[in-house]
Scaffold this active site. Structure first.
Site, PDB file in Angstrom:
ATOM      1  N   LYS A  42      -8.701 -14.662  -2.112  1.00  0.00           N
ATOM      2  CA  LYS A  42      -7.379 -14.520  -1.495  1.00  0.00           C
ATOM      3  C   LYS A  42      -6.783 -15.895  -1.191  1.00  0.00           C
ATOM      4  O   LYS A  42      -5.609 -16.147  -1.477  1.00  0.00           O
ATOM      5  CB  LYS A  42      -7.458 -13.686  -0.219  1.00  0.00           C
ATOM      6  CG  LYS A  42      -6.088 -13.532   0.440  1.00  0.00           C
ATOM      7  CD  LYS A  42      -6.140 -12.844   1.774  1.00  0.00           C
ATOM      8  CE  LYS A  42      -4.759 -12.895   2.422  1.00  0.00           C
ATOM      9  NZ  LYS A  42      -4.733 -12.388   3.767  1.00  0.00           N
ATOM     10  N   ASP A  65       7.108 -18.026   8.005  1.00  0.00           N
ATOM     11  CA  ASP A  65       7.668 -16.680   8.033  1.00  0.00           C
ATOM     12  C   ASP A  65       7.354 -16.088   6.680  1.00  0.00           C
ATOM     13  O   ASP A  65       7.580 -16.722   5.647  1.00  0.00           O
ATOM     14  CB  ASP A  65       9.163 -16.659   8.313  1.00  0.00           C
ATOM     15  CG  ASP A  65       9.614 -15.264   8.751  1.00  0.00           C
ATOM     16  OD1 ASP A  65       8.972 -14.695   9.666  1.00  0.00           O
ATOM     17  OD2 ASP A  65      10.562 -14.729   8.177  1.00  0.00           O
ATOM     18  N   SER A  66       6.779 -14.926   6.707  1.00  0.00           N
ATOM     19  CA  SER A  66       6.336 -14.333   5.459  1.00  0.00           C
ATOM     20  C   SER A  66       6.420 -12.832   5.544  1.00  0.00           C
ATOM     21  O   SER A  66       6.546 -12.259   6.626  1.00  0.00           O
ATOM     22  CB  SER A  66       4.901 -14.771   5.155  1.00  0.00           C
ATOM     23  OG  SER A  66       4.045 -14.437   6.223  1.00  0.00           O
ATOM     24  N   GLY A  82      -4.190 -13.829  12.707  1.00  0.00           N
ATOM     25  CA  GLY A  82      -4.505 -13.823  11.280  1.00  0.00           C
ATOM     26  C   GLY A  82      -3.924 -15.039  10.573  1.00  0.00           C
ATOM     27  O   GLY A  82      -4.596 -15.693   9.780  1.00  0.00           O
ATOM     28  N   GLU A  87      13.476 -15.739  18.991  1.00  0.00           N
ATOM     29  CA  GLU A  87      14.360 -14.796  18.310  1.00  0.00           C
ATOM     30  C   GLU A  87      14.521 -15.200  16.849  1.00  0.00           C
ATOM     31  O   GLU A  87      15.069 -16.253  16.534  1.00  0.00           O
ATOM     32  CB  GLU A  87      15.734 -14.754  18.983  1.00  0.00           C
ATOM     33  CG  GLU A  87      16.622 -13.677  18.399  1.00  0.00           C
ATOM     34  CD  GLU A  87      17.987 -13.615  19.054  1.00  0.00           C
ATOM     35  OE1 GLU A  87      18.827 -12.881  18.532  1.00  0.00           O
ATOM     36  OE2 GLU A  87      18.204 -14.299  20.073  1.00  0.00           O
ATOM     37  N   PHE A 109      -5.243  -9.084   6.723  1.00  0.00           N
ATOM     38  CA  PHE A 109      -4.443  -8.488   7.796  1.00  0.00           C
ATOM     39  C   PHE A 109      -3.132  -8.006   7.211  1.00  0.00           C
ATOM     40  O   PHE A 109      -2.848  -8.190   6.031  1.00  0.00           O
ATOM     41  CB  PHE A 109      -4.227  -9.495   8.943  1.00  0.00           C
ATOM     42  CG  PHE A 109      -3.479 -10.740   8.556  1.00  0.00           C
ATOM     43  CD1 PHE A 109      -2.120 -10.853   8.798  1.00  0.00           C
ATOM     44  CD2 PHE A 109      -4.133 -11.807   7.948  1.00  0.00           C
ATOM     45  CE1 PHE A 109      -1.423 -12.002   8.447  1.00  0.00           C
ATOM     46  CE2 PHE A 109      -3.443 -12.966   7.594  1.00  0.00           C
ATOM     47  CZ  PHE A 109      -2.086 -13.052   7.848  1.00  0.00           C
ATOM     48  N   TYR A 162      -0.371  -6.141   5.390  1.00  0.00           N
ATOM     49  CA  TYR A 162      -0.277  -5.192   4.276  1.00  0.00           C
ATOM     50  C   TYR A 162      -1.374  -5.410   3.230  1.00  0.00           C
ATOM     51  O   TYR A 162      -1.375  -4.759   2.187  1.00  0.00           O
ATOM     52  CB  TYR A 162       1.107  -5.310   3.622  1.00  0.00           C
ATOM     53  CG  TYR A 162       2.237  -4.985   4.570  1.00  0.00           C
ATOM     54  CD1 TYR A 162       2.663  -3.671   4.759  1.00  0.00           C
ATOM     55  CD2 TYR A 162       2.876  -5.982   5.294  1.00  0.00           C
ATOM     56  CE1 TYR A 162       3.694  -3.371   5.639  1.00  0.00           C
ATOM     57  CE2 TYR A 162       3.907  -5.693   6.176  1.00  0.00           C
ATOM     58  CZ  TYR A 162       4.310  -4.388   6.342  1.00  0.00           C
ATOM     59  OH  TYR A 162       5.330  -4.090   7.214  1.00  0.00           O
ATOM     60  N   HIS A 222       0.263 -16.257  -1.350  1.00  0.00           N
ATOM     61  CA  HIS A 222       1.580 -16.855  -1.156  1.00  0.00           C
ATOM     62  C   HIS A 222       1.545 -17.932  -0.086  1.00  0.00           C
ATOM     63  O   HIS A 222       2.138 -19.000  -0.236  1.00  0.00           O
ATOM     64  CB  HIS A 222       2.591 -15.766  -0.793  1.00  0.00           C
ATOM     65  CG  HIS A 222       2.189 -14.936   0.389  1.00  0.00           C
ATOM     66  ND1 HIS A 222       1.019 -14.190   0.419  1.00  0.00           N
ATOM     67  CD2 HIS A 222       2.769 -14.739   1.592  1.00  0.00           C
ATOM     68  CE1 HIS A 222       0.920 -13.584   1.590  1.00  0.00           C
ATOM     69  NE2 HIS A 222       1.968 -13.899   2.317  1.00  0.00           N
ATOM     70  N   ARG A 223       0.835 -17.661   0.992  1.00  0.00           N
ATOM     71  CA  ARG A 223       0.756 -18.624   2.091  1.00  0.00           C
ATOM     72  C   ARG A 223      -0.016 -19.864   1.651  1.00  0.00           C
ATOM     73  O   ARG A 223       0.373 -20.990   1.961  1.00  0.00           O
ATOM     74  CB  ARG A 223       0.124 -17.983   3.327  1.00  0.00           C
ATOM     75  CG  ARG A 223       0.224 -18.877   4.555  1.00  0.00           C
ATOM     76  CD  ARG A 223      -0.178 -18.176   5.843  1.00  0.00           C
ATOM     77  NE  ARG A 223       0.779 -17.139   6.169  1.00  0.00           N
ATOM     78  CZ  ARG A 223       0.520 -15.825   6.108  1.00  0.00           C
ATOM     79  NH1 ARG A 223      -0.671 -15.405   5.751  1.00  0.00           N
ATOM     80  NH2 ARG A 223       1.441 -14.945   6.411  1.00  0.00           N
TER      81      ARG A 223
END
EC number: 3.6.1.66
Length: 195
Positions: free
Chosen positions: A173, A68-69, A11, A38, A150, A152, A178-179
């Site tokens: 969208k 990272d989101s 996604g 990690e 994808f 939430y 945010h992305r």
């Protein structure tokens, strides 16, 4: 120019490819054997930097983009936050995470409440590491509506809208996410360091 994405999330990669049209975008897994990174940072920015650095070390000299989101719900103490991708446990699917958050709202009889998405982008380049952020504010609801996007998306209603991201047109969208906001800033950074 070629950008290596430090993710295997289909996604996210699809969204990044749409944003950087005309630039070759490759998931790192097409160049090296995929492995678990990690994510032990305490913020979205920390985790994006960890991912970008880790892949850059394997592919030195390249441009690596890591994201990272996640979504944060203040009334629930900010969860899932940096644990958005594994909110329902290790190996959980997007759907598992979505319904875990819906269940958390239902347990507290919350039908609708304020929430926000955060995206942190880290760019690892031969010139150093650069980061950007983007945010999207709105509400989460206690049901899933729509099948677009994808994560939430089916439970998040952006501020100024009455439909969830799962119901909204993908172009809408892309213009408010945010992305997209973080990627727009990353694109400006890339252009400035490549001149």
């Amino acid at each position: 120019m070629k950008i290596i994405v430090a993710s295997s999330n289909k996604g996210k990669i699809k969204e990044i490819k749409k944003f950087f049209e005309g630039i070759e975008i490759l998931p790192y897994s097409e160049l090296i054997e995929p492995f678990e990174i990690e994510e032990n940072g305490t913020t979205f920015k920390d985790n994006a930097i960890i991912k970008a650095k880790t892949i850059y070390e394997k592919l030195p000299g390249s441009i690596v983009l890591a994201d990272d989101s996640g979504i944060s719900v203040p009334v629930l103490g900010g969860v899932p936050g940096i644990y958005s991708a594994r909110f329902a446990g290790a190996g959980a699917s997007d759907k598992d995470n979505l319904y875990k958050l819906i269940d958390e709202l239902k347990k507290r009889n919350i039908k609708k409440t304020y929430a926000y998405y955060t995206a942190a982008i880290a760019l690892a380049t031969p010139y150093g590491i650069f980061t950007t952020h983007g945010f999207m504010h709105g509400n989460v609801i206690d049901e899933a509506r729509g099948n677009k996007g994808f994560g939430y998306d089916p439970m998040f209603i952006p501020k100024g809208f009455d439909k969830t991201l799962g119901e909204l047109d993908e172009n809408i969208k892309k213009s408010i996410s945010h992305r997209s906001k973080a990627l727009e800033l990353a694109n400006i950074l890339l252009k400035s360091i490549n001149n």
